[in-house]
Design a protein around this motif. Structure first.
Motif, PDB file in Angstrom:
ATOM      1  N   PRO A 123      -8.360 -76.371 -42.605  1.00 26.37           N
ATOM      2  CA  PRO A 123      -7.746 -77.701 -42.584  1.00 26.37           C
ATOM      3  C   PRO A 123      -8.528 -78.712 -41.749  1.00 26.37           C
ATOM      4  CG  PRO A 123      -6.066 -76.013 -42.301  1.00 26.37           C
ATOM      5  CD  PRO A 123      -7.392 -75.315 -42.219  1.00 26.37           C
ATOM      6  N   ASP A 124      -9.294 -78.219 -40.732  1.00 29.82           N
ATOM      7  CA  ASP A 124     -10.073 -79.144 -39.899  1.00 29.82           C
ATOM      8  C   ASP A 124     -11.400 -79.538 -40.536  1.00 29.82           C
ATOM      9  OD1 ASP A 124     -11.495 -76.785 -39.629  1.00 29.82           O
ATOM     10  OD2 ASP A 124     -10.879 -76.430 -37.552  1.00 29.82           O
ATOM     11  N   GLY A 125     -11.629 -79.069 -41.776  1.00 31.87           N
ATOM     12  CA  GLY A 125     -12.840 -79.444 -42.507  1.00 31.87           C
ATOM     13  C   GLY A 125     -14.016 -78.507 -42.297  1.00 31.87           C
ATOM     14  N   ILE A 126     -13.891 -77.559 -41.377  1.00 36.04           N
ATOM     15  CA  ILE A 126     -14.967 -76.604 -41.125  1.00 36.04           C
ATOM     16  C   ILE A 126     -14.925 -75.499 -42.179  1.00 36.04           C
ATOM     17  CG2 ILE A 126     -15.904 -74.933 -39.476  1.00 36.04           C
ATOM     18  CD1 ILE A 126     -14.586 -76.589 -37.245  1.00 36.04           C
ATOM     19  N   LYS A 127     -16.079 -75.116 -42.669  1.00 38.91           N
ATOM     20  CA  LYS A 127     -16.167 -74.006 -43.616  1.00 38.91           C
ATOM     21  C   LYS A 127     -16.422 -72.717 -42.839  1.00 38.91           C
ATOM     22  CE  LYS A 127     -17.784 -76.700 -47.585  1.00 38.91           C
ATOM     23  NZ  LYS A 127     -16.588 -76.443 -48.410  1.00 38.91           N
ATOM     24  N   GLN A 128     -15.658 -71.693 -43.140  1.00 38.91           N
ATOM     25  CA  GLN A 128     -15.726 -70.445 -42.377  1.00 38.91           C
ATOM     26  C   GLN A 128     -15.856 -69.263 -43.323  1.00 38.91           C
ATOM     27  OE1 GLN A 128     -12.348 -69.849 -39.828  1.00 38.91           O
ATOM     28  NE2 GLN A 128     -13.258 -68.114 -38.752  1.00 38.91           N
ATOM     29  N   GLN A 129     -16.722 -68.323 -42.975  1.00 40.11           N
ATOM     30  CA  GLN A 129     -16.880 -67.111 -43.779  1.00 40.11           C
ATOM     31  C   GLN A 129     -15.725 -66.152 -43.514  1.00 40.11           C
ATOM     32  OE1 GLN A 129     -19.302 -66.543 -46.171  1.00 40.11           O
ATOM     33  NE2 GLN A 129     -17.860 -64.904 -46.626  1.00 40.11           N
ATOM     34  N   SER A 130     -15.359 -65.405 -44.538  1.00 37.26           N
ATOM     35  CA  SER A 130     -14.356 -64.355 -44.357  1.00 37.26           C
ATOM     36  C   SER A 130     -14.894 -63.055 -44.939  1.00 37.26           C
ATOM     37  CB  SER A 130     -13.036 -64.723 -45.046  1.00 37.26           C
ATOM     38  OG  SER A 130     -13.172 -64.633 -46.457  1.00 37.26           O
ATOM     39  N   ILE A 131     -14.375 -61.935 -44.449  1.00 38.55           N
ATOM     40  CA  ILE A 131     -14.653 -60.617 -45.014  1.00 38.55           C
ATOM     41  C   ILE A 131     -13.310 -60.002 -45.375  1.00 38.55           C
ATOM     42  CG2 ILE A 131     -15.661 -58.337 -44.641  1.00 38.55           C
ATOM     43  CD1 ILE A 131     -17.503 -59.505 -42.577  1.00 38.55           C
ATOM     44  N   ASP A 132     -13.159 -59.589 -46.608  1.00 38.43           N
ATOM     45  CA  ASP A 132     -11.880 -59.080 -47.107  1.00 38.43           C
ATOM     46  C   ASP A 132     -10.771 -60.090 -46.813  1.00 38.43           C
ATOM     47  OD1 ASP A 132     -10.282 -57.313 -48.448  1.00 38.43           O
ATOM     48  OD2 ASP A 132      -9.912 -56.009 -46.727  1.00 38.43           O
ATOM     49  N   CYS A 133     -11.125 -61.361 -46.952  1.00 40.50           N
ATOM     50  CA  CYS A 133     -10.205 -62.501 -46.773  1.00 40.50           C
ATOM     51  C   CYS A 133      -9.831 -62.774 -45.326  1.00 40.50           C
ATOM     52  CB  CYS A 133      -8.948 -62.330 -47.616  1.00 40.50           C
ATOM     53  SG  CYS A 133      -9.298 -62.239 -49.382  1.00 40.50           S
ATOM     54  N   TRP A 134     -10.373 -62.028 -44.359  1.00 36.79           N
ATOM     55  CA  TRP A 134     -10.089 -62.285 -42.946  1.00 36.79           C
ATOM     56  C   TRP A 134     -11.148 -63.225 -42.371  1.00 36.79           C
ATOM     57  CZ3 TRP A 134      -5.681 -60.933 -40.642  1.00 36.79           C
ATOM     58  CH2 TRP A 134      -4.931 -59.892 -41.196  1.00 36.79           C
ATOM     59  N   PRO A 135     -10.758 -64.375 -41.812  1.00 40.55           N
ATOM     60  CA  PRO A 135     -11.731 -65.267 -41.159  1.00 40.55           C
ATOM     61  C   PRO A 135     -12.459 -64.531 -40.030  1.00 40.55           C
ATOM     62  CG  PRO A 135      -9.614 -66.364 -41.460  1.00 40.55           C
ATOM     63  CD  PRO A 135      -9.386 -64.912 -41.768  1.00 40.55           C
ATOM     64  N   ILE A 136     -13.734 -64.828 -39.857  1.00 40.58           N
ATOM     65  CA  ILE A 136     -14.525 -64.145 -38.828  1.00 40.58           C
ATOM     66  C   ILE A 136     -15.188 -65.155 -37.885  1.00 40.58           C
ATOM     67  CG2 ILE A 136     -14.890 -61.999 -40.085  1.00 40.58           C
ATOM     68  CD1 ILE A 136     -17.592 -63.066 -40.999  1.00 40.58           C
ATOM     69  N   TYR A 137     -15.479 -64.669 -36.671  1.00 38.26           N
ATOM     70  CA  TYR A 137     -15.954 -65.526 -35.583  1.00 38.26           C
ATOM     71  C   TYR A 137     -17.028 -64.798 -34.765  1.00 38.26           C
ATOM     72  CZ  TYR A 137     -11.128 -67.247 -36.388  1.00 38.26           C
ATOM     73  OH  TYR A 137      -9.955 -67.676 -36.955  1.00 38.26           O
ATOM     74  N   THR A 138     -17.712 -65.567 -33.914  1.00 39.42           N
ATOM     75  CA  THR A 138     -18.505 -64.976 -32.832  1.00 39.42           C
ATOM     76  C   THR A 138     -17.834 -65.398 -31.516  1.00 39.42           C
ATOM     77  OG1 THR A 138     -20.004 -66.886 -32.871  1.00 39.42           O
ATOM     78  CG2 THR A 138     -20.674 -64.903 -34.109  1.00 39.42           C
ATOM     79  N   PHE A 139     -18.383 -64.956 -30.373  1.00 35.60           N
ATOM     80  CA  PHE A 139     -17.779 -65.244 -29.070  1.00 35.60           C
ATOM     81  C   PHE A 139     -18.787 -65.956 -28.187  1.00 35.60           C
ATOM     82  CE2 PHE A 139     -16.359 -63.425 -24.777  1.00 35.60           C
ATOM     83  CZ  PHE A 139     -15.412 -64.423 -24.589  1.00 35.60           C
ATOM     84  N   ALA A 140     -18.380 -67.105 -27.622  1.00 36.37           N
ATOM     85  CA  ALA A 140     -19.277 -67.884 -26.769  1.00 36.37           C
ATOM     86  C   ALA A 140     -19.676 -67.113 -25.522  1.00 36.37           C
ATOM     87  CB  ALA A 140     -18.612 -69.207 -26.385  1.00 36.37           C
ATOM     88  N   GLY A 141     -18.855 -66.128 -25.133  1.00 43.00           N
ATOM     89  CA  GLY A 141     -19.164 -65.330 -23.951  1.00 43.00           C
ATOM     90  C   GLY A 141     -20.211 -64.260 -24.188  1.00 43.00           C
ATOM     91  N   ASP A 142     -20.612 -64.055 -25.432  1.00 43.83           N
ATOM     92  CA  ASP A 142     -21.724 -63.148 -25.753  1.00 43.83           C
ATOM     93  C   ASP A 142     -23.003 -63.975 -25.680  1.00 43.83           C
ATOM     94  OD1 ASP A 142     -19.994 -61.060 -26.170  1.00 43.83           O
ATOM     95  OD2 ASP A 142     -20.058 -61.166 -28.349  1.00 43.83           O
ATOM     96  N   THR A 143     -23.894 -63.613 -24.804  1.00 45.05           N
ATOM     97  CA  THR A 143     -25.096 -64.436 -24.598  1.00 45.05           C
ATOM     98  C   THR A 143     -26.342 -63.853 -25.226  1.00 45.05           C
ATOM     99  OG1 THR A 143     -25.506 -63.377 -22.456  1.00 45.05           O
ATOM    100  CG2 THR A 143     -24.172 -65.384 -22.462  1.00 45.05           C
ATOM    101  N   LYS A 144     -26.270 -62.599 -25.635  1.00 47.23           N
ATOM    102  CA  LYS A 144     -27.456 -61.996 -26.255  1.00 47.23           C
ATOM    103  C   LYS A 144     -27.017 -60.929 -27.263  1.00 47.23           C
ATOM    104  CE  LYS A 144     -28.165 -58.439 -22.673  1.00 47.23           C
ATOM    105  NZ  LYS A 144     -26.849 -58.685 -22.027  1.00 47.23           N
ATOM    106  N   PRO A 145     -27.902 -60.598 -28.212  1.00 51.61           N
ATOM    107  CA  PRO A 145     -27.567 -59.542 -29.174  1.00 51.61           C
ATOM    108  C   PRO A 145     -27.199 -58.254 -28.438  1.00 51.61           C
ATOM    109  CG  PRO A 145     -29.551 -60.689 -29.843  1.00 51.61           C
ATOM    110  CD  PRO A 145     -29.231 -61.181 -28.472  1.00 51.61           C
ATOM    111  N   GLY A 146     -26.185 -57.578 -28.937  1.00 48.43           N
ATOM    112  CA  GLY A 146     -25.730 -56.349 -28.299  1.00 48.43           C
ATOM    113  C   GLY A 146     -24.525 -56.553 -27.405  1.00 48.43           C
ATOM    114  N   ASP A 147     -24.261 -57.814 -26.980  1.00 44.29           N
ATOM    115  CA  ASP A 147     -23.083 -58.091 -26.161  1.00 44.29           C
ATOM    116  C   ASP A 147     -21.810 -57.896 -26.987  1.00 44.29           C
ATOM    117  OD1 ASP A 147     -24.552 -58.696 -23.956  1.00 44.29           O
ATOM    118  OD2 ASP A 147     -24.216 -60.863 -24.012  1.00 44.29           O
TER     119      ASP A 147
END
Length: 319
Positions: free
Chosen positions: A271-295
């Motif tokens: 609704p906010d106009g942002i396009k977001q990927q989903s897997i099996d219809c579940w919206p997915i995210y990353t975390f700003a607190g992860d600073t490097k791969p593997g976190d």
């Protein structure tokens, strides 16, 4: 009368079945009336969205800006990366050729990947100036080349130091100072284990020592789900300030994935106009607190955020 009633019930049942299975298919529309992924053409190697790595709805290609005084950015994730005079990452395209130097990015492609004009380009300090060259494009633009490889910027890089184009479509890579693909020394061979190898797919699977198989994005960053979201109807409960801590995973071409479930792999028009990927219809995210791969610092936060398994399940969530 009964025949008519039975026929009516059958039609209703079919309609309900179509609605309740739409999001479980490869493409569909969610129950909020928001398009969540019209069928897309197979990725031609240019990237996501319309095939070039960016929304190409804007008319015309961006004017080629001179590269100017080149510089080298020492990225912990990518090693030495070549930048233009404003600090923006320069990229190379696998479908181009270096011998002879030739660009195969035309039309809509240059909207997503603006040409780095040769102009008065100067070699970065400590690099080989003889590697710099230029080609003349069909529109007469002189494009910078490094060791024969045409150079570009990426439209989705909005700040100096961004490298959002890395690995897009499996064909676009940040350029090292010598024109080769940027890569941390030893990455992929045991050294620099927290650094993803160049060219990770848009979404793929990493084996975490504690969590097992989890989904990661093209930068090797852990992908999460939010237990307050829903898949039917597809809905995100993370809005406003929440998105600052939990950025959405932008749309990824289905062909630019490896090892993950393709069912319900659709784009969610929020609704906010942002396009977001989903897997099996579940919206997915990353975390700003992860600073490097593997976190995996987002794992279990608030008892509502969990890493995602290749089949879209919540990893380590309470039963």
């Amino acid at each position: 009368m009964n025949t008519w009633r039975n026929a009516s019930l059958a039609v209703t049942a079919v309609a309900v079945l179509a609605l309740t299975t739409a999001c479980g298919q490869d493409q569909g529309t969610n129950t909020n009336g928001q398009s969540v992924g019209a069928a897309k053409p197979a990725d031609a190697g240019y990237g996501a969205d319309t095939g070039y790595g960016s929304d190409t709805g804007a008319a015309g290609a961006a004017a080629a800006k001179p590269a100017g005084q080149l510089a080298v950015w020492d990225s912990k994730k990518l090693g030495e990366v070549l930048t233009d005079s404003e600090g923006f990452t320069l990229y190379r395209f696998d479908k181009d050729t270096a011998s002879p130097p030739k660009s195969n990015c035309e039309g809509d492609c240059v909207k997503a990947w603006p040409v780095a004009a040769a102009g008065d380009a100067k070699a970065a300090a400590g690099t080989d100036a003889t590697l710099l060259g230029e080609i003349t494009r069909a529109d007469g633009t002189k494009q910078l080349t490094v060791d024969g490889w045409p150079m570009y910027r990426y439209a989705k890089d909005t700040s100096p130091g961004d490298a959002n184009g890395q690995g897009v479509g499996g064909t676009w890579f940040a350029s090292a100072p010598d024109g080769k693909k940027a890569a941390v020394a030893g990455a992929g061979s045991g050294a620099g284990a927290d650094v993803p190898p160049a060219g990770l797919p848009g979404l793929s699977v990493r084996k975490d020592p504690k969590l097992g198989d989890i989904v990661v994005d093209s930068k090797g960053m852990t992908v999460y789900r939010f237990t307050k979201d829903s898949a039917w109807p597809m809905k995100s409960a993370c809005t406003g300030a929440c998105l600052e801590k939990w950025p959405v995973v932008a749309p990824v071409d289905k062909n630019d994935t490896e090892g993950i479930i393709k069912k319900g792999f659709v784009t969610f028009d929020r609704p906010d106009g942002i396009k977001q990927q989903s897997i099996d219809c579940w919206p997915i995210y990353t975390f700003a607190g992860d600073t490097k791969p593997g976190d995996t610092n987002g794992q279990g936060v608030g008892g509502t955020w969990f890493a995602v398994s290749p089949d879209s399940k919540l990893v380590g969530a309470p039963k």
